[in-house]
Design an enzyme around this catalytic site. Structure first.
Site, short mmCIF file in Angstrom:
data_model
loop_
_atom_site.label_atom_id
_atom_site.label_comp_id
_atom_site.label_asym_id
_atom_site.label_seq_id
_atom_site.Cartn_x
_atom_site.Cartn_y
_atom_site.Cartn_z
N LYS A 95 48.09 22.49 23.15
CA LYS A 95 49.50 22.31 22.81
C LYS A 95 49.81 23.36 21.75
O LYS A 95 49.37 23.24 20.60
CB LYS A 95 49.76 20.90 22.28
CG LYS A 95 51.18 20.70 21.80
CD LYS A 95 51.41 19.32 21.21
CE LYS A 95 52.70 19.31 20.42
NZ LYS A 95 52.97 18.01 19.80
N GLY A 156 59.42 14.19 14.23
CA GLY A 156 59.45 13.07 13.30
C GLY A 156 60.83 12.56 12.95
O GLY A 156 60.97 11.62 12.18
N ALA A 183 58.68 15.74 20.92
CA ALA A 183 59.25 15.63 19.58
C ALA A 183 60.67 15.08 19.57
O ALA A 183 61.48 15.37 20.46
CB ALA A 183 59.27 16.97 18.84
N ASN A 205 54.79 10.60 18.91
CA ASN A 205 53.78 10.15 17.96
C ASN A 205 54.38 9.22 16.91
O ASN A 205 54.13 8.02 16.88
CB ASN A 205 53.11 11.35 17.31
CG ASN A 205 51.88 11.00 16.48
OD1 ASN A 205 51.01 11.85 16.28
ND2 ASN A 205 51.74 9.78 16.01
#
Lengths: 256, 64
Positions: A95, A156, A183, A205
């Protein structure tokens, strides 16, 4: 589901392994959700060997390993990190992250293309973290990438798909290329939206790892990507500006 | 000689990268770089160290 460099994935959910409250919760999130890909990283090892326990746990999950070049800001740094990752993780997958902007973590797309070309020439199978820019996508494919991973929103941020219009256009422009939203996903509805647009997978994530209950959120994300995938395949109706009665008018009793 | 290992200065007796890993107690899956250049595992025994070299030793870690 499209193949990713010749690999069939069990489902469209790729999960990161960072920021979980504990290794046990990380492991349970993977096992309960059934995510088929785990992103991992490389960091300085202490003499105590902390990385080895993590590696054993990830291996026990039986998932595909996708190492990243997170935190790299130059082509050389990213390429060197990829070399190290290939040796440690014993995979050609990488990645490719090449960060160009400190606050937004937006990729440096110029360096990204350059690094992608170097790595594909060396036999790597590159998953580039990119923007939704169509010309950059073209260049990445020219450079040998066979998968593209446009951002939904900054890493995030949990904002979902900031530019759904461009992502839809990207899907239409590259119908045969596996496309992953990487993302920005914060909610299962964001993940479902990506799949409804026809994306092939979602990589996330923070939305799981930093949720109050990461295991439950991982399950929710899996259901969302599967629902979105089903919905896309089911040929959704077009949105309209005005109402259209769903109950037939013919046969309605005359009562006024 | 004095080297910089993972950002920290230290004195070591090792004269190659392979010996350095042994001396400093590294084992398992690690990758190495010498002065910002990747050194494959098979080349560590031939990678001679010099005073002031910068060595990075990395291992699998959580990532997104």
């Amino acid at each position: 589901m499209k193949q990713f460099y010749g690999i069939d994935l069990p489902n469209p959910l790729m999960l990161g392994t960072a920021q979980y409250p504990s290794p046990a919760i990380l492991e349970q999130a993977f096992r309960d959700s059934g995510a088929g890909v785990a992103t991992v990283s490389l960091r300085r090892e202490g003499a105590g060997g902390g990385g080895q326990a993590f590696w054993q746990m990830v291996q026990s999950l039986g998932v595909h390993i996708l190492p990243n070049t997170a935190g790299c800001h130059t082509v050389k740094e990213a390429v060197t990190t990829a070399h190290m990752a290939r040796e440690v993780f014993d995979t050609k997958w990488i990645k490719l992250e090449l960060i160009g902007h400190t606050d937004s973590l937006q990729p440096d797309v110029f360096g990204l293309v350059e690094a992608a070309r170097i790595l594909t020439d060396e036999g790597f199978e590159v998953f580039p973290y990119t923007t939704e820019d169509m010309i950059v996508a073209d260049r990445l494919l020219d450079a040998g990438c066979r998968v593209l991973m446009p951002w939904g929103a900054p890493i995030g941020s949990g904002r979902g798909l900031n530019n759904a219009y461009a992502l839809r256009a990207m899907r239409a422009a590259f119908p045969d290329v596996p496309l992953v939203i990487d993302a920005g996903i914060g909610l299962p509805s964001h993940a479902a939206h990506a799949m409804e647009l026809g994306f092939d997978a979602v990589l996330l994530n923070s939305a799981v790892a930093r949720a109050g209950d990461p295991v439950a959120m991982a399950r929710a994300m899996m259901r969302a990507v599967e629902a979105g995938q089903l919905a896309c395949a089911a040929d959704p109706i077009e949105a309209r500006d005005m109402a259209e009665a769903s109950t037939p008018v013919i046969g309605k009793a005359f009562l006024s | 000689m004095k080297i910089v290992l993972n950002g920290g200065s230290r004195d070591v007796a090792a004269t190659t990268l392979a010996d350095l890993l042994d001396e400093c107690g590294f084992s398992g899956r690690v990758a190495t770089a010498l002065n910002e250049n990747f050194v494959p595992a098979a080349s560590r025994a031939d990678a001679a160290l010099s005073d002031g070299d910068r060595i990075e030793v990395v291992a699998p870690m959580q990532g997104g």
